[in-house]
Write a protein that holds these residues in place. Structure first.
Motif, PDB file in Angstrom:
ATOM      1  N   ASP A 618       0.295  31.056  12.211  1.00 40.46           N
ATOM      2  CA  ASP A 618       0.875  30.736  13.450  1.00 40.46           C
ATOM      3  C   ASP A 618       2.413  30.551  13.354  1.00 40.46           C
ATOM      4  OD1 ASP A 618      -1.919  30.794  13.961  1.00 40.46           O
ATOM      5  OD2 ASP A 618      -2.048  28.422  13.657  1.00 40.46           O
ATOM      6  N   TYR A 619       2.746  31.092  14.658  1.00 43.22           N
ATOM      7  CA  TYR A 619       4.164  31.189  14.863  1.00 43.22           C
ATOM      8  C   TYR A 619       5.182  31.804  13.939  1.00 43.22           C
ATOM      9  CZ  TYR A 619       2.521  26.889  17.206  1.00 43.22           C
ATOM     10  OH  TYR A 619       1.393  26.268  18.335  1.00 43.22           O
ATOM     11  N   ASN A 620       4.488  33.093  13.279  1.00 41.88           N
ATOM     12  CA  ASN A 620       5.150  33.836  12.489  1.00 41.88           C
ATOM     13  C   ASN A 620       5.706  33.092  11.196  1.00 41.88           C
ATOM     14  OD1 ASN A 620       4.517  36.326  13.543  1.00 41.88           O
ATOM     15  ND2 ASN A 620       6.147  36.248  15.033  1.00 41.88           N
ATOM     16  N   VAL A 621       4.913  32.119  10.839  1.00 41.88           N
ATOM     17  CA  VAL A 621       5.495  31.407   9.626  1.00 41.88           C
ATOM     18  C   VAL A 621       4.830  31.975   8.292  1.00 41.88           C
ATOM     19  CG1 VAL A 621       5.415  28.992   8.309  1.00 41.88           C
ATOM     20  CG2 VAL A 621       5.482  29.089  10.652  1.00 41.88           C
ATOM     21  N   PRO A 622       5.343  32.346   7.262  1.00 43.34           N
ATOM     22  CA  PRO A 622       4.748  33.078   6.224  1.00 43.34           C
ATOM     23  C   PRO A 622       3.979  32.024   5.564  1.00 43.34           C
ATOM     24  CG  PRO A 622       7.185  33.530   6.410  1.00 43.34           C
ATOM     25  CD  PRO A 622       6.830  32.466   7.301  1.00 43.34           C
ATOM     26  N   ILE A 623       2.637  32.544   5.176  1.00 36.77           N
ATOM     27  CA  ILE A 623       1.843  31.755   4.289  1.00 36.77           C
ATOM     28  C   ILE A 623       1.666  32.314   2.958  1.00 36.77           C
ATOM     29  CG2 ILE A 623       0.683  30.679   6.207  1.00 36.77           C
ATOM     30  CD1 ILE A 623      -1.667  32.497   6.139  1.00 36.77           C
TER      31      ILE A 623
END
Length: 752
Positions: A618-623
């Motif tokens: 979500d929100y382009n957060v790298p996981i």
């Protein structure tokens, strides 16, 4: 074309890999935005730039550069500006002003020729003076080198690579032996080196040229799957490479002499019967044979003990609700009592059931098991079929972004964290889709296994061999060294599938049933490529998605060839036009002879062990993140950014990769792909356009491989006669590989 001159005030943007940059260039009192490829430019540099003024739809008025030259500042203002820009470490604006105030127009000459005089200025020690002088010399040396290389038609990107490799040695390398570039620099081939050599004036029959031509010929042969070439074939192919003009003449004897010299230099290995290997391929085959011999341990059992084992296996499987036929029982028994076992069979013959039975027995014995397959899709299918995690072989071996040197010293070979020093921690390893595994990957796998481990290799030996060099599964079977179980019985559930039944007919040289009474195997007789295009688009866009419960993206067109009206290249242009047409909301980028567009379906066509990927939430957060994208991986273009000169592609498991525009030769459109490229993959529906073509490209195993890629539906469009001709044509392009011979040699030695 216009020409402007100014100094770089600051760098607005620069791509580390592409070299594409957006610069603020000060010309007189005005500031101009300049875009282009500027690999060796820094703040403070004075540039002469050729190009044209353009108006970008987003970023406005700017100068688009086609070429540039870094020039030395000619006046004291420019000299002070350059020295104080940060280009020279240790010199700030105040110190730059003092230096120029002291030496005026002589500033640069003093720094380069009399650096000891700099100590006359307050704040400059002898050490700092020498550092300033050395930095100026290095920058001048690189500029001179770039200008020198440009004379021989070498572009900026390659020039930087060459300079970084050789430094001041570039002059002797280019003038004496430009073919050394193809040995030392990844991405430089014989053709590029040959063009440079012609400009330099190197003789067409020079030893350097002939030796490079031999190595290039073997490299091309490896691209066709060979690990060696017979001497006579190598000589004739090398002559074809070298004699590119009617007035070029190279004798057979000269090529043979240089093959001998390369063997003395240990770059080639010539076997007694005249088989010529690039050294790395020979030692990989030899290493595989030796490591397999170490793994190939058979547990000695009496007849009664063996019978008791078989009864125990059957009992366990019956309790688990699984029924094994005799050959499946043989496979489980051999997998328990032998270090290396091969299981092969066509679709519907129970390979998955057999793998599950082996896993079940291993686990009852308390063994640690690892499962793997060559591709992400094949590993995913293996996971779904067994209930245990399967990884790609690359991931199993923990491929890293680091690369190892190959036999030429070039850093382009995959580096795996799992190897002889850090082996896999398992009692048994099961590999599926072994027909896809080439000699490089098999060698890396074996290096990570310890004697005493069980290795079970599963695959369909009737499919096409690997895209990479070697035919590992076939050579292992033909060596006769390892227990090999052929699964042949087609099980009742599979008998309901006309895909399975027709695949076996094709395999046995029997014409498939094309009566369209099937629910999963269809044939449309068409004799015109334009009509085939029309039906293909209708099937992908309108009819098949609901029928096979899949997205149009998942339906795959497979074709026997790359070129021609029904070749992959032409088909991709047609399918892109209709399935992903131009749209103002979709950005696109023209590259060579085709266009990439957002939402296009693409495929990676070479292994890249260093390229980074990330999974965003979500929100382009790298996981999640990692490195490595591999030949055959398929994805969708998510973004094209002309400003940063990058393309973002999303592959399976939501892995996003950023491709600099300079690396777009690593991907291609994949609405249609060659059957060779489909190995190891499975699709809900496969469409096969088959109308005609060279006999050598239209063989039985090609058709068999294509049909077995489909899970739910096969649609053949084209000529019934050509389909039947393919079934009758059991000729296969010969691969020159020697793993079978190396295994026999090792076995003969161990028997003595």
């Amino acid at each position: 074309m216009e020409k402007i001159k100014g100094y770089v005030d600051h760098i607005i943007y620069k791509g580390n890999e592409t070299g594409f940059a957006v610069l603020s260039l000060v010309i007189g009192d005005e500031e101009t935005v300049v875009t282009g490829t500027f690999r060796d430019v820094g703040v403070g540099d004075t540039l002469e730039v050729s190009g044209e003024y353009v108006t970008h739809p987003v970023y406005g008025h700017q100068f688009k550069a086609s070429e540039y030259t870094i020039v030395m500042p000619e006046d004291t203002v420019s000299m002070q500006r350059y020295l104080g820009s940060g280009a020279i470490k240790g010199v700030g604006e105040a110190l730059a002003a003092r230096i120029v105030r002291k030496f005026g127009d002589e500033t640069f000459r003093v720094i380069e020729e009399e650096p000891e005089r700099l100590v006359e200025i307050k704040g400059i020690s002898e050490r700092i003076a020498m550092s300033i002088s050395m930095q100026m010399a290095e920058k001048r040396e690189m500029r001179d080198a770039m200008i020198f290389l440009q004379k021989y038609g070498i572009g900026d990107a390659l020039a930087v690579k060459i300079y970084n490799t050789y430094g001041s040695r570039i002059y002797s390398v280019i003038r004496e032996n430009p073919y050394q570039l193809s040995d030392d620099i990844s991405g430089v081939g014989f053709r590029t080196a040959d063009e440079i050599a012609e400009r330099v004036g190197i003789g067409v029959d020079s030893d350097f040229r002939v030796r490079s031509g031999i190595l290039y010929t073997l490299l091309q042969a490896a691209g066709d799957g060979n690990t060696y070439l017979p001497m006579d074939i190598l000589v004739s192919r090398t002559l074809a490479v070298l004699q590119t003009r009617p007035d070029y003449y190279i004798s057979d004897d000269l090529v043979r002499i240089q093959i001998g010299n390369l063997a003395v230099d240990k770059k080639l290995v010539v076997k007694g019967d005249g088989d010529v290997y690039a050294a790395s391929y020979y030692y990989e085959e030899q290493g595989c044979a030796a490591m397999l011999e170490d793994l190939c341990v058979t547990e000695e059992m009496s007849s009664k003990e063996r019978q008791d084992l078989r009864e125990q296996i059957l009992k366990n499987q019956t309790e688990g609700g699984m029924q094994l036929d005799k050959r499946q029982l043989d496979a489980v028994t051999e997998s328990v009592t032998n270090g290396v076992v091969i299981i092969t069979g066509g679709p519907g013959t129970g390979k998955t059931t057999t793998i599950n039975a082996i896993i079940g027995y291993y686990r009852r014995m308390g063994m640690d098991i690892m499962l793997a397959a060559p591709t992400g899709r094949a590993a995913k299918r293996m996971t779904e079929a067994t209930g245990y995690e399967a990884k790609t072989i690359h991931r199993l071996l923990e491929v890293s972004g680091q690369v190892d040197d190959d036999e030429k010293g070039r850093t382009n070979a995959a580096h795996f964290e799992r190897n002889r020093e850090n082996p896999l921690e398992a009692d048994a390893v099961i590999i599926d889709e072994m027909s896809m595994v080439d000699i490089h990957l098999f060698y890396a796998l074996l290096k990570a296994l310890l004697p005493g481990m069980h290795l079970v290799l599963v695959g369909d030996s009737s499919q096409l061999p690997s895209v990479g060099p070697g035919q590992v599964l076939r050579d292992l079977i033909d060596s006769g060294r390892f227990p090999t179980i052929y699964l042949q019985k087609i099980f009742r559930q599979a008998e309901k599938s006309d895909i399975v039944m027709n695949a076996h007919r094709i395999h046995d040289g029997i014409k498939p049933v094309l009566d369209n009474k099937s629910r999963d195997f269809f044939f449309l007789e068409r004799d015109n490529s334009g009509v085939i295009y029309k039906h293909m688009i209708e099937l992908i866009r309108d009819k098949l998605p609901s029928y096979v419960k899949a997205k149009p993206y998942d339906i795959q067109v497979l074709t026997p060839m790359k070129k021609g009206p029904l070749g992959a290249a032409e088909l991709n242009g047609v399918l892109q036009k209709w399935l992903n047409p131009p749209d103002p909301s979709k950005k696109e980028y023209a590259y060579k002879d085709h266009v990439f567009r957002e939402q296009d379906k693409v495929m990676q066509i070479k292994n890249n062990y260093q390229i980074a990927w990330e999974v965003v939430g979500d929100y382009n957060v790298p996981i999640d993140s990692g490195t490595g994208v591999f030949n055959g991986d398929m994805g969708i273009i998510k973004q094209i950014n002309e400003y940063s000169q990058e393309m973002v592609v999303e592959f399976d498991e939501n892995k996003r990769v950023r491709y600099p525009f300079s690396d777009l030769d690593e991907i291609e459109l994949s609405y249609a792909i060659t059957i060779h490229k489909s190995q190891g993959s499975e699709y809900p529906a496969v469409i096969l356009p088959i109308l005609g073509g060279p006999r050598m490209l239209l063989g039985r195993n090609l058709l068999y491989t294509a049909v077995t890629r489909a899970r739910n539906t096969v649609c053949i469009l084209g000529s019934r006669e050509t389909v039947f001709e393919m079934v009758d044509n059991d000729q296969q392009l010969r691969r020159y590989t020697g793993l079978k011979d190396r295994i026999k040699e090792i076995n003969d030695i161990s028997d003595k």
